[in-house]
Design a protein around this motif. Structure first.
Motif, PDB file in Angstrom:
ATOM      1  N   ARG A  88      51.857  55.069  50.596  1.00  0.00           N
ATOM      2  CA  ARG A  88      52.270  56.471  50.357  1.00  0.00           C
ATOM      3  C   ARG A  88      53.926  56.493  49.855  1.00  0.00           C
ATOM      4  NH1 ARG A  88      51.822  60.674  54.836  1.00  0.00           N
ATOM      5  NH2 ARG A  88      53.746  59.301  55.470  1.00  0.00           N
ATOM      6  N   LYS A  89      54.169  57.154  48.821  1.00  0.00           N
ATOM      7  CA  LYS A  89      55.558  57.469  48.473  1.00  0.00           C
ATOM      8  C   LYS A  89      55.584  58.868  48.463  1.00  0.00           C
ATOM      9  CE  LYS A  89      59.609  56.500  46.624  1.00  0.00           C
ATOM     10  NZ  LYS A  89      60.893  55.939  47.247  1.00  0.00           N
ATOM     11  N   LYS A  90      56.200  59.708  49.411  1.00  0.00           N
ATOM     12  CA  LYS A  90      56.261  60.940  49.359  1.00  0.00           C
ATOM     13  C   LYS A  90      56.726  61.700  48.267  1.00  0.00           C
ATOM     14  CE  LYS A  90      55.405  62.313  54.172  1.00  0.00           C
ATOM     15  NZ  LYS A  90      55.978  62.902  55.409  1.00  0.00           N
ATOM     16  N   ASP A  91      58.086  61.174  47.802  1.00  0.00           N
ATOM     17  CA  ASP A  91      58.860  61.545  46.774  1.00  0.00           C
ATOM     18  C   ASP A  91      58.074  61.576  45.607  1.00  0.00           C
ATOM     19  OD1 ASP A  91      60.973  61.979  48.698  1.00  0.00           O
ATOM     20  OD2 ASP A  91      61.802  60.152  47.863  1.00  0.00           O
ATOM     21  N   GLY A  92      57.366  60.691  45.283  1.00  0.00           N
ATOM     22  CA  GLY A  92      56.213  60.104  44.281  1.00  0.00           C
ATOM     23  C   GLY A  92      57.157  59.280  43.213  1.00  0.00           C
ATOM     24  N   LEU A 126      46.529  63.290  53.145  1.00  0.00           N
ATOM     25  CA  LEU A 126      47.420  62.193  53.172  1.00  0.00           C
ATOM     26  C   LEU A 126      48.803  62.135  53.177  1.00  0.00           C
ATOM     27  CD1 LEU A 126      45.441  60.499  49.912  1.00  0.00           C
ATOM     28  CD2 LEU A 126      45.278  59.903  52.481  1.00  0.00           C
ATOM     29  N   LEU A 127      49.505  63.705  52.625  1.00  0.00           N
ATOM     30  CA  LEU A 127      50.740  63.756  52.953  1.00  0.00           C
ATOM     31  C   LEU A 127      51.328  63.884  54.120  1.00  0.00           C
ATOM     32  CD1 LEU A 127      52.281  66.075  50.198  1.00  0.00           C
ATOM     33  CD2 LEU A 127      53.030  63.893  50.799  1.00  0.00           C
ATOM     34  N   ASN A 186      51.994  59.754  44.299  1.00  0.00           N
ATOM     35  CA  ASN A 186      52.488  59.566  45.832  1.00  0.00           C
ATOM     36  C   ASN A 186      51.461  58.811  46.570  1.00  0.00           C
ATOM     37  OD1 ASN A 186      52.521  63.032  45.006  1.00  0.00           O
ATOM     38  ND2 ASN A 186      54.291  62.348  45.925  1.00  0.00           N
ATOM     39  N   PHE A 187      50.058  58.570  46.113  1.00  0.00           N
ATOM     40  CA  PHE A 187      49.278  57.671  46.858  1.00  0.00           C
ATOM     41  C   PHE A 187      48.680  56.712  46.127  1.00  0.00           C
ATOM     42  CE2 PHE A 187      49.069  62.252  47.592  1.00  0.00           C
ATOM     43  CZ  PHE A 187      49.577  62.157  48.982  1.00  0.00           C
ATOM     44  N   PHE A 188      48.791  55.487  46.495  1.00  0.00           N
ATOM     45  CA  PHE A 188      48.211  54.355  45.923  1.00  0.00           C
ATOM     46  C   PHE A 188      47.124  53.546  46.745  1.00  0.00           C
ATOM     47  CE2 PHE A 188      52.777  55.556  44.963  1.00  0.00           C
ATOM     48  CZ  PHE A 188      52.800  55.509  43.732  1.00  0.00           C
ATOM     49  N   PHE A 189      46.034  53.302  45.808  1.00  0.00           N
ATOM     50  CA  PHE A 189      44.972  52.629  46.479  1.00  0.00           C
ATOM     51  C   PHE A 189      45.003  51.298  45.559  1.00  0.00           C
ATOM     52  CE2 PHE A 189      43.893  56.873  47.750  1.00  0.00           C
ATOM     53  CZ  PHE A 189      43.514  56.953  48.915  1.00  0.00           C
ATOM     54  N   LEU A 190      45.198  50.104  46.265  1.00  0.00           N
ATOM     55  CA  LEU A 190      45.187  48.837  45.395  1.00  0.00           C
ATOM     56  C   LEU A 190      43.706  48.094  45.673  1.00  0.00           C
ATOM     57  CD1 LEU A 190      46.534  46.448  44.086  1.00  0.00           C
ATOM     58  CD2 LEU A 190      47.303  45.518  46.340  1.00  0.00           C
ATOM     59  N   ILE A 191      43.212  47.708  44.750  1.00  0.00           N
ATOM     60  CA  ILE A 191      42.019  47.049  44.959  1.00  0.00           C
ATOM     61  C   ILE A 191      41.949  45.888  44.049  1.00  0.00           C
ATOM     62  CG2 ILE A 191      39.415  47.000  44.414  1.00  0.00           C
ATOM     63  CD1 ILE A 191      39.756  50.160  44.111  1.00  0.00           C
ATOM     64  N   ALA A 221      47.228  46.752  56.188  1.00  0.00           N
ATOM     65  CA  ALA A 221      47.292  46.985  54.596  1.00  0.00           C
ATOM     66  C   ALA A 221      47.768  48.487  54.433  1.00  0.00           C
ATOM     67  CB  ALA A 221      46.092  46.543  54.220  1.00  0.00           C
ATOM     68  N   VAL A 222      48.040  49.119  55.320  1.00  0.00           N
ATOM     69  CA  VAL A 222      48.567  50.805  55.062  1.00  0.00           C
ATOM     70  C   VAL A 222      49.899  50.851  55.271  1.00  0.00           C
ATOM     71  CG1 VAL A 222      48.077  53.096  55.878  1.00  0.00           C
ATOM     72  CG2 VAL A 222      46.149  51.593  56.018  1.00  0.00           C
ATOM     73  N   ALA A 223      50.677  51.424  54.223  1.00  0.00           N
ATOM     74  CA  ALA A 223      52.166  51.604  54.215  1.00  0.00           C
ATOM     75  C   ALA A 223      52.402  53.074  54.038  1.00  0.00           C
ATOM     76  CB  ALA A 223      52.997  50.452  53.398  1.00  0.00           C
ATOM     77  N   LEU A 224      52.985  53.852  54.817  1.00  0.00           N
ATOM     78  CA  LEU A 224      53.227  55.124  54.730  1.00  0.00           C
ATOM     79  C   LEU A 224      54.457  55.464  54.108  1.00  0.00           C
ATOM     80  CD1 LEU A 224      51.285  56.736  57.820  1.00  0.00           C
ATOM     81  CD2 LEU A 224      50.144  56.411  55.318  1.00  0.00           C
ATOM     82  N   GLU A 225      55.399  54.765  53.942  1.00  0.00           N
ATOM     83  CA  GLU A 225      56.819  54.808  53.670  1.00  0.00           C
ATOM     84  C   GLU A 225      57.049  53.681  52.604  1.00  0.00           C
ATOM     85  OE1 GLU A 225      58.698  57.445  54.604  1.00  0.00           O
ATOM     86  OE2 GLU A 225      56.855  58.210  56.022  1.00  0.00           O
TER      87      GLU A 225
END
Length: 150
Positions: free
Chosen positions: A80-84, A132-133, A96-101, A11-15
């Motif tokens: 994570r979305k590096k470009d934001g 995180l980046l 850039n960083f998204f934590f879904l709950i 449940a972790v997506a870095l791209e």
């Protein structure tokens, strides 16, 4: 209770590929591996929550969250979305960083708010956005959570 207990590498997506708030939310929901109908319902709930006010808390971080009947226990995901992406964050900067709950409406263990608080606490640590980046794998994300002991 530690944050690491709630996350899993699948449940972790870095791209993340999305370029809009809606696309990012859909990708995050996809990490929970729900059926199509549940994904649609959850998207509507998260959109409703975002319409009340952005969950972008600043420093490139957003914590989209809601309660929904589509889950039977607390579920979390990280993307994570590096470009934001413009997420209408409180500091008006791209996220850039998204934590879904997502939690069920009635949750016996009542972990929804404590987990939300721990993610916010984790996010405020000075080196976290940079770390995180730099992640290259979901395992490194899990190791960072472990190291920070939040």
């Amino acid at each position: 209770m530690e944050l690491r207990e709630f996350f899993s590498e699948d449940a972790v997506a870095l791209e993340l590929q999305g370029t809009s708030k809606d696309e990012i939310l859909k990708e995050l929901i996809g990490l929970l591996k729900l059926d199509e109908k549940s994904e649609g319902m959850l998207f509507k709930m998260l959109k409703r929550r975002e319409n009340l006010g952005s969950t972008g808390i600043g420093r490139g971080i957003a914590i989209p969250h809601c309660r929904s009947l589509v889950v039977n226990r607390l579920r979390v995901a990280f993307g994570r979305k590096k470009d934001g992406v413009d997420f209408k964050a409180i500091d008006d900067k791209p996220v850039n960083f998204f934590f879904l709950i997502v939690a069920p409406p009635l949750e016996v263990s009542n972990q929804y708010l404590p987990v939300l608080g721990k993610i916010a606490q984790f996010s405020k640590e000075g080196d976290v956005p940079t770390r995180l980046l730099e992640l290259t794998s979901p395992a490194q994300f899990m190791a960072l959570l472990e190291e920070k002991r939040v």
